[in-house]
Every structure is written in C-alpha cells, then in structure tokens.
Motif scaffolding. Structure first.
Motif, short mmCIF file in Angstrom:
data_model
loop_
_atom_site.label_atom_id
_atom_site.label_comp_id
_atom_site.label_asym_id
_atom_site.label_seq_id
_atom_site.Cartn_x
_atom_site.Cartn_y
_atom_site.Cartn_z
N GLY A 116 40.74 48.00 36.52
CA GLY A 116 39.78 46.99 36.95
C GLY A 116 39.27 46.11 35.83
N GLU A 117 39.61 46.42 34.58
CA GLU A 117 39.15 45.63 33.45
C GLU A 117 40.18 44.57 33.07
OE1 GLU A 117 36.33 48.76 30.95
OE2 GLU A 117 38.39 48.38 30.27
N SER A 118 39.73 43.59 32.27
CA SER A 118 40.61 42.60 31.67
C SER A 118 40.41 42.63 30.16
CB SER A 118 40.33 41.20 32.22
OG SER A 118 40.67 41.10 33.58
N GLU A 119 41.50 42.49 29.42
CA GLU A 119 41.45 42.53 27.96
C GLU A 119 42.34 41.42 27.40
OE1 GLU A 119 39.69 44.43 25.93
OE2 GLU A 119 38.82 45.81 27.42
N PRO A 137 52.37 47.09 31.05
CA PRO A 137 52.54 48.32 31.82
C PRO A 137 52.52 48.04 33.32
CG PRO A 137 50.86 48.59 30.11
CD PRO A 137 51.19 47.13 30.17
N ALA A 138 53.07 48.95 34.09
CA ALA A 138 53.11 48.80 35.55
C ALA A 138 51.69 48.67 36.10
CB ALA A 138 53.80 50.00 36.19
N GLY A 139 51.51 47.71 37.00
CA GLY A 139 50.21 47.49 37.62
C GLY A 139 49.32 46.52 36.87
N ALA A 140 49.69 46.18 35.63
CA ALA A 140 48.93 45.20 34.84
C ALA A 140 49.55 43.83 35.03
CB ALA A 140 48.91 45.58 33.38
N THR A 141 48.71 42.80 35.04
CA THR A 141 49.19 41.44 35.24
C THR A 141 48.64 40.53 34.15
OG1 THR A 141 47.35 40.90 36.74
CG2 THR A 141 49.40 41.70 37.74
N GLY A 142 49.39 39.49 33.86
CA GLY A 142 48.99 38.50 32.86
C GLY A 142 50.19 37.65 32.51
N SER A 152 45.03 41.74 32.98
CA SER A 152 44.17 42.35 34.00
C SER A 152 44.79 43.66 34.45
CB SER A 152 44.00 41.40 35.19
OG SER A 152 43.36 40.20 34.80
N TYR A 153 44.01 44.71 34.35
CA TYR A 153 44.49 46.04 34.74
C TYR A 153 44.01 46.32 36.17
CZ TYR A 153 45.67 46.69 29.85
OH TYR A 153 46.22 46.55 28.61
N GLY A 154 44.94 46.27 37.12
CA GLY A 154 44.60 46.51 38.51
C GLY A 154 44.24 47.95 38.77
N LEU A 155 43.81 48.20 39.99
CA LEU A 155 43.38 49.55 40.36
C LEU A 155 44.55 50.52 40.47
CD1 LEU A 155 40.61 48.69 42.98
CD2 LEU A 155 40.39 49.12 40.52
N VAL A 182 45.59 53.72 30.17
CA VAL A 182 44.79 53.15 31.26
C VAL A 182 44.10 54.30 31.99
CG1 VAL A 182 44.81 51.75 33.35
CG2 VAL A 182 46.43 51.24 31.49
N ASN A 183 42.79 54.37 31.85
CA ASN A 183 42.01 55.44 32.47
C ASN A 183 41.60 55.05 33.88
OD1 ASN A 183 41.69 57.34 30.16
ND2 ASN A 183 40.72 55.56 29.22
N PRO A 184 41.68 55.98 34.83
CA PRO A 184 41.31 55.66 36.21
C PRO A 184 39.80 55.52 36.36
CG PRO A 184 41.83 57.98 36.01
CD PRO A 184 42.17 57.37 34.68
N LEU A 185 39.42 54.73 37.36
CA LEU A 185 38.00 54.60 37.71
C LEU A 185 37.56 55.79 38.54
CD1 LEU A 185 37.76 50.86 38.80
CD2 LEU A 185 36.85 51.86 36.70
N PRO A 186 36.26 56.11 38.50
CA PRO A 186 35.75 57.08 39.46
C PRO A 186 35.86 56.51 40.88
CG PRO A 186 34.13 56.58 37.73
CD PRO A 186 35.22 55.57 37.62
N SER A 187 35.77 57.38 41.85
CA SER A 187 35.77 56.91 43.24
C SER A 187 34.48 56.13 43.51
CB SER A 187 35.87 58.10 44.20
OG SER A 187 34.70 58.91 44.10
#
Length: 358
Positions: A116-119, A137-142, A152-155, A182-187
């Motif tokens: 969910g973050e952007s760097e 990495p997979a799931g990241a866009t830019g 941008s690191y998607g969920l 890439v660390n997961p977010l809490p629920s």
C-alpha cells in the motif's frame, strides 16, 4: 688469358600498395562477426592486419572477421601486403566504436516497505545511457525511463528485486539490483465505529502482536495491547494498529454526544424511519442521525448510498416500549465539524412501521 662468367640477377618486387578497406566505419561495442576486406594486393603472399584496442580478429588473407569487445575503443584498422622481400604501403580505415551504457550504480531507496505504500528509487546517471529500464517485484507498479522511478506497492505485492540498467542504440549495460522486502499490512480494523462517552468496545486486527494508538486521546483512548477503545468526549479520533514491521492500518472512530446511546434489548418494539438529511441546503453523505423521545435516545444510524435515487439515506431503526404516544424527534451530528443539529420533523412511533421512502 681470363675467363668471363655471365650471371643473371632476378629482382623480386615488394608488395604493391594496399587498396581501400571495405567494411563499416561505425560500430557498437559488443558486436562480432564484422567483416573487413581489401582488394588483393599485387605481389603479396600474405596480409598483416592491425586492429584498435579491444578489437580481436586474426587473418593473413585480404579479409578479416573481427569482434568489438565491450571495452573496444575507436581507432584505425590497417592492412598491408607482405612477401619475402618485405612489406608494401599500408591502407587504413578509421572506425568509430560507439560505447554501450556503463554499468548501473547502487540503487538508492527503501529496502523494506509495506503493502500500500509508494517509494521513490534512484540510481546515479549511467554513462552513455539514453534511457533506463527498470524491473519491479510482482505486484509492484511504476514506470520510468529516467534514473528515478516512483514505485507503488499494491496490496498483493511480494518481496523481490528492483533492477535497473542503461540503454542506448548499441544495447544495454550491466544492471544493478536492490532486494526489497515487502511486508504485509494488518487486516482492516473491525469493531463498532462509534460509541458514546464512557462506552467501550474491543477492536481487532490480525496478525496479533501489534500495538494500538489513538490520535486524539481527549476523544477516545485505546489500550496499547488489547485494543479496547473507550469514549471520552464527543468528537473524532484516528485509531491505528501497527505491527512490529512498521506496517499499519487506521480507522476513524466517532464518540457521539453523551446522551446518544440506545440498547435495543431495553425495548419491546421497533420500527423504521427512512430519511435524508440536508444541512444548509446540502444533502449530507456522512455523520449520524438519532431519534429521541423527550431526551431519551431511541436509535442511531449512519447514511448509506442508495443508487436508484443517487443519494444517501439514513435507515434508522427506532425502539419503544409503547404502542402509541411516543413522538420521535431527530438530531443530526456532524463529527467532522463536531456540530449538533436539531431536525425540524417528528414522527409518531408505531410498532413495525416504516416511515419515509427510499
């Protein structure tokens, strides 16, 4: 008397001058199988070729196949004819060797992020590069063709390598990489999103082991480890649950005015009131609507979007112990502005009723 001996002297010629060398005069580093040749040289029994630094090839004929290494530099290719008497005049061809991009330097940016973050990531400008190629990495866009990229690191993003290399018309340079965790977010936080002053509710999120904080402890406090949220005074607070990795989720919670509490189990009957609320000419899309009989709260509701009429409605369940005689009046609370409004409508309570329309 004397005797004369006749001797015949044979003169072998030197090789003739070398002609024009045929072949490309501009090449890229890293190419191979490039052919250069010269017309056959008169009286030559072999040929001697000289190549620029970083260029390899071997031949004793009038044709040579060469390779331009990744360190090859511009210079002259020369050739001359050779025979038993010596060397002939040489010919030369100036060859421009266009460089490949240089190796990419160290990628600068965070190596540990949350979904969910952007760097922003950057690399020093790469020598001879006209553009840059990034992989994520997979799931990241830019997207980016410069030495900087916003990622941008998607969920659904996972850990992996960010790589970058320089490009130009000759090809690509040596890439550089950065390992990113890439660390997961809490629920999402679950629990009642509003409460009264003095009320408590238990909030939950997973995985366990995180800490709870409230942005406005004058409105509500939350236990650091148990997630028990307690209302203090009317207003809004942002509650955050943070994992040891630093990844966090937040949710807004509202503490309603002190008399805004209603327990359905305290009453026998219920009915519904469906209403829209307009404040100063503007239909509201948030906040709380409550029903009262005298000063006793008989139900609380938040708005929901109703698509058929494209507006927000309050579907308010009201409670009573009486089959008649209770007159419901309504109040609207705007937590964003922390303002309370008395509505100008009233409804006679009837068990099982549905007052108003969607």
């Amino acid at each position: 008397s004397s005797t004369r001996t006749r001797v015949r002297l044979t003169m072998d010629p030197l090789p003739g001058p070398a002609g024009t060398i045929e072949g490309p005069s501009a090449v890229c580093q890293g190419v191979s199988d490039i052919v250069y040749d010269v017309p056959e040289i008169e009286h030559a029994t072999s040929y001697e070729w000289v190549l620029p630094a970083g260029v390899t090839g071997n031949s004793s004929t009038n044709s040579i196949t060469v390779s331009f290494g990744t360190t090859a530099v511009s210079g002259n290719i020369t050739v001359k004819g050779v025979n038993g008497c010596g060397n002939g005049p040489e010919s030369s061809l100036a060859v421009t060797v266009n460089p490949l991009p240089g190796p990419a330097g160290t990628i600068d940016g965070s190596s540990a992020v949350c979904q969910g973050e952007s760097e922003v990531y950057t690399v020093p400008e790469i020598e001879h590069a006209t553009s840059y190629e990034w992989t994520l990495p997979a799931g990241a866009t830019g997207t980016g063709s410069s030495n900087s990229i916003t990622v941008s690191y998607g969920l659904t993003s996972v850990s992996g390598d960010i790589t970058v290399k320089g490009l130009n018309s000759c090809g690509e340079g040596i890439e550089s990489s950065l390992r990113v965790v890439v660390n997961p977010l809490p629920s999402p936080i679950s629990g009642k999103t509003y409460l009264g002053a003095g009320e408590s509710t238990t909030l939950t999120s997973s995985p366990a082991g995180g800490t709870w904080t409230s942005s406005n402890t004058a409105v509500a406090t939350v236990n650091l480890s148990t997630g028990i949220l307690t209302g203090v005074s009317q207003g809004t607070t942002l509650v955050t649950y943070t994992l040891p990795s630093g990844c966090a989720v937040s949710e807004t919670f509202n503490v309603l005015p002190g008399d805004w509490t209603a327990d359905p189990q305290d009453y026998i009957y219920n009915g519904r009131v469906i209403a829209g609320v307009t404040i100063e000419g503007t239909p509201v899309q948030s906040g709380f609507l409550a029903a009262f009989v005298d000063d006793e709260c008989r139900g609380i509701s938040q708005p929901v979007y109703y698509a058929p009429s494209d507006h927000y409605i309050f579907n308010l369940t009201c409670y009573s112990d009486n089959t008649e005689g209770d007159v419901l009046v309504f109040k609207y609370y705007d937590p964003a502005g922390n303002k309370l409004y008395n509505m100008d409508r009233s409804v006679d309570f009837v068990p099982g009723m549905t007052a108003g329309t969607e």
